[in-house]
Design an enzyme around this catalytic site. Structure first.
Site, mmCIF file in Angstrom:
data_model
loop_
_atom_site.group_PDB
_atom_site.id
_atom_site.type_symbol
_atom_site.label_atom_id
_atom_site.label_comp_id
_atom_site.label_asym_id
_atom_site.label_seq_id
_atom_site.Cartn_x
_atom_site.Cartn_y
_atom_site.Cartn_z
ATOM 1 C CD GLU A 162 -4.120 -15.584 -6.355
ATOM 2 O OE1 GLU A 162 -4.628 -15.621 -5.227
ATOM 3 O OE2 GLU A 162 -3.137 -14.862 -6.642
ATOM 4 C CG ASP A 193 2.481 -13.827 -8.005
ATOM 5 O OD1 ASP A 193 2.171 -14.728 -7.209
ATOM 6 O OD2 ASP A 193 2.119 -12.643 -7.874
ATOM 7 C CG HIS A 197 -1.074 -15.164 2.745
ATOM 8 N ND1 HIS A 197 -2.433 -15.158 2.558
ATOM 9 C CD2 HIS A 197 -0.610 -14.014 2.209
ATOM 10 C CE1 HIS A 197 -2.780 -14.042 1.953
ATOM 11 N NE2 HIS A 197 -1.700 -13.320 1.720
ATOM 12 C CG LEU A 198 0.102 -22.400 4.655
ATOM 13 C CD1 LEU A 198 -0.601 -23.736 4.557
ATOM 14 C CD2 LEU A 198 1.013 -22.375 5.882
ATOM 15 C CD GLN A 199 0.263 -20.928 -2.749
ATOM 16 O OE1 GLN A 199 0.352 -21.062 -3.962
ATOM 17 N NE2 GLN A 199 -0.837 -20.465 -2.186
ATOM 18 N NE ARG A 227 -15.153 -33.070 2.159
ATOM 19 C CZ ARG A 227 -16.295 -33.630 1.780
ATOM 20 N NH1 ARG A 227 -16.789 -33.371 0.573
ATOM 21 N NH2 ARG A 227 -16.935 -34.456 2.584
ATOM 22 C CB THR A 259 6.785 -11.882 -7.380
ATOM 23 O OG1 THR A 259 5.526 -12.542 -7.386
ATOM 24 C CG2 THR A 259 7.304 -11.890 -8.806
ATOM 25 C CE LYS A 292 -3.709 -2.329 2.383
ATOM 26 N NZ LYS A 292 -4.285 -2.681 3.650
ATOM 27 N NE ARG A 305 0.151 -9.833 -9.319
ATOM 28 C CZ ARG A 305 0.568 -8.677 -9.815
ATOM 29 N NH1 ARG A 305 -0.062 -7.566 -9.503
ATOM 30 N NH2 ARG A 305 1.613 -8.610 -10.594
HETATM 31 O O1 F6P Z 1 1.988 -11.306 -5.593
HETATM 32 C C1 F6P Z 1 2.108 -12.247 -4.597
HETATM 33 C C2 F6P Z 1 0.755 -12.663 -4.077
HETATM 34 O O2 F6P Z 1 0.934 -13.658 -3.081
HETATM 35 C C3 F6P Z 1 -0.212 -13.150 -5.151
HETATM 36 O O3 F6P Z 1 0.054 -14.453 -5.587
HETATM 37 C C4 F6P Z 1 -1.533 -12.973 -4.461
HETATM 38 O O4 F6P Z 1 -2.567 -12.774 -5.387
HETATM 39 C C5 F6P Z 1 -1.321 -11.722 -3.648
HETATM 40 O O5 F6P Z 1 0.079 -11.569 -3.485
HETATM 41 C C6 F6P Z 1 -1.968 -11.772 -2.289
HETATM 42 O O6 F6P Z 1 -1.781 -10.549 -1.671
HETATM 43 P P1 F6P Z 1 -2.122 -10.263 -0.155
HETATM 44 O O7 F6P Z 1 -1.003 -10.805 0.688
HETATM 45 O O8 F6P Z 1 -2.212 -8.778 -0.082
HETATM 46 O O9 F6P Z 1 -3.416 -10.940 0.158
#
Ligand code: F6P
Length: 367
Positions: A240, A145, A290-292, A284, A143, A79, A189
């Site tokens: 996602e 991503d 965010h574990l990733q 299921r 990143t 931000k 993303r």
């Molecule tokens: O860009 C990294 C990332 O983890 C994306 O894969 C995901 O869409 C986004 O950030 C999630 O962001 P936040 O931590 O703000 O939820």
């Protein structure tokens, strides 16, 4: 760079965190102190710290012992765009303002000769704009991503793929015991790199990514076909950002304060709902989330992050600004930051990993 005073190198981590950030901070700071005789200034919480003047001296002991640690000792934020900065007024109302001159004032007040920015496309875009205002910047591509152009890889991606693959492996055993369709929603993303690589590594039966449009019938057909030849379970790996044929990209929330207002999420649940309603299979969903992004970097990411950090420091020492370090093959090289933000690096249908997955029978839901 010298001006007869000790040279000062600023460093910040921007955007979402990922494994390997501390490894880069350590590499930049150690080589700057050991080889360049720099003072190193850590900027807190990405560009927020530059706008608000929250900075501190980093000493050797501050960056010692952090190679293997996840997260970032400096903090980060998605931000902190100085041109789009949330400012709280006396009435408590938040307005979005241009605070770029404030950021540049702090850059000058702290006597920075150069700034290393570690981040993804948002961070590199802001870096490029700050350079136009006179900042000397070298970028480091980060990143999970892996969607940044001009580099074969960003650090953090390998660690995310490792975590996602382990999760798929674990889902496999419970999927086969209960004869279920297990859906795993992965981050990335607008790019499908994590889902593609983890799906390939974990032997997913179906991989759904934003870059390859899919049809529900093809997905159902693949699952039913598997149960017919005796495989009573299936694994679906969905990015996602995957776009469903009937509802497109699924956005969980919007937040105008973020560099990218969209928060993606929910496609896994939607895929499960469709399967339940249109087949007799039980499903299921696991959203890995965010574990990733958490935990210790893989050895590959530690090595890449260290190589990137040292190379970025060398570029700053040589006064080669406006560059981002990049991996080409197995070599760390420099590319103009502008090239890295020209477009997002997306999966293409001809990507070798896609061809390999198809060849071993994985469906992308498109045929
Ligand atoms: O860009 C990294 C990332 O983890 C994306 O894969 C995901 O869409 C986004 O950030 C999630 O962001 P936040 O931590 O703000 O939820």
């Amino acid at each position: 760079m010298s001006n007869g005073k000790t040279k000062r190198l600023g460093i910040l981590t921007g955007g979402g965190d990922c494994p390997g950030l501390n490894a880069v901070i350590r590499a930049v700071a150690k080589s700057a102190m050991n080889e360049g005789g720099f003072e190193v200034i850590g900027i807190e919480d990405g560009f927020e710290g530059l706008v608000e003047g929250r900075m501190r001296h980093l000493r050797n002991q501050d960056v010692s012992g952090i190679l293997t640690c996840g997260g970032t000792i400096l903090g980060t934020s998605n931000k902190g765009d100085p041109w789009h900065y949330p400012v709280k007024g006396a009435d408590g109302k938040v307005t979005i303002q241009d605070t770029s001159s404030q950021a540049m004032n702090h850059y000058r007040e702290w006597g920075l000769d150069a700034l290393i920015t570690i981040g993804g496309d948002g961070t590199m875009t802001i870096s490029s704009k700050l350079m136009e205002l006179g900042a000397n910047i070298v970028g480091v591509p980060k990143t999970i991503d892996n969607d940044l152009a001009a580099t074969d890889l960003t650090f953090g991606h390998d660690s995310a793929v490792y975590v996602a693959t382990e999760a798929i492996d674990r889902l496999h055993t419970t999927a086969s015991s209960h004869h279920r369709v297990m859906i795993i929603e992965l981050m990335g993303r607008y790019a499908g790199w994590i889902a593609l690589s983890a799906g390939l590594a974990g032997g997913a039966d179906v991989i759904l990514i934003p870059e390859i449009p899919f049809q529900w019938d093809h997905v159902y057909h693949r699952l039913i076909e598997r149960s017919r030849y005796g495989k009573r379970f299936s694994i679906i790996c969905v990015a996602e950002g995957a776009r469903c044929p009937d509802c497109g990209e699924i956005v969980k929330a919007y937040d105008q304060k973020r560099t990218d207002a969209k928060q993606l999420g929910g496609v896994g649940e939607y895929v499960a709902k469709q399967i339940t309603e249109n087949t007799e299979l039980e499903s299921r969903v696991t959203v890995l989330g965010h574990l990733q992004r958490g935990g210790s970097p893989t050895p590959f990411d530690r090595i890449l992050a260290t190589g990137f950090g040292v190379a970025a420091c060398w570029l700053a020492m040589k006064g080669k600004f406006g560059q981002m370090v990049a991996l080409h093959g197995n070599k760390v090289e420099a590319v103009p930051i502008k090239d890295a933000i020209a477009h997002l690096k997306l999966v293409t249908p001809q990507t070798q990993k896609v061809l390999a997955a198809r060849s071993v029978g994985t469906s992308f839901g498109d045929a």
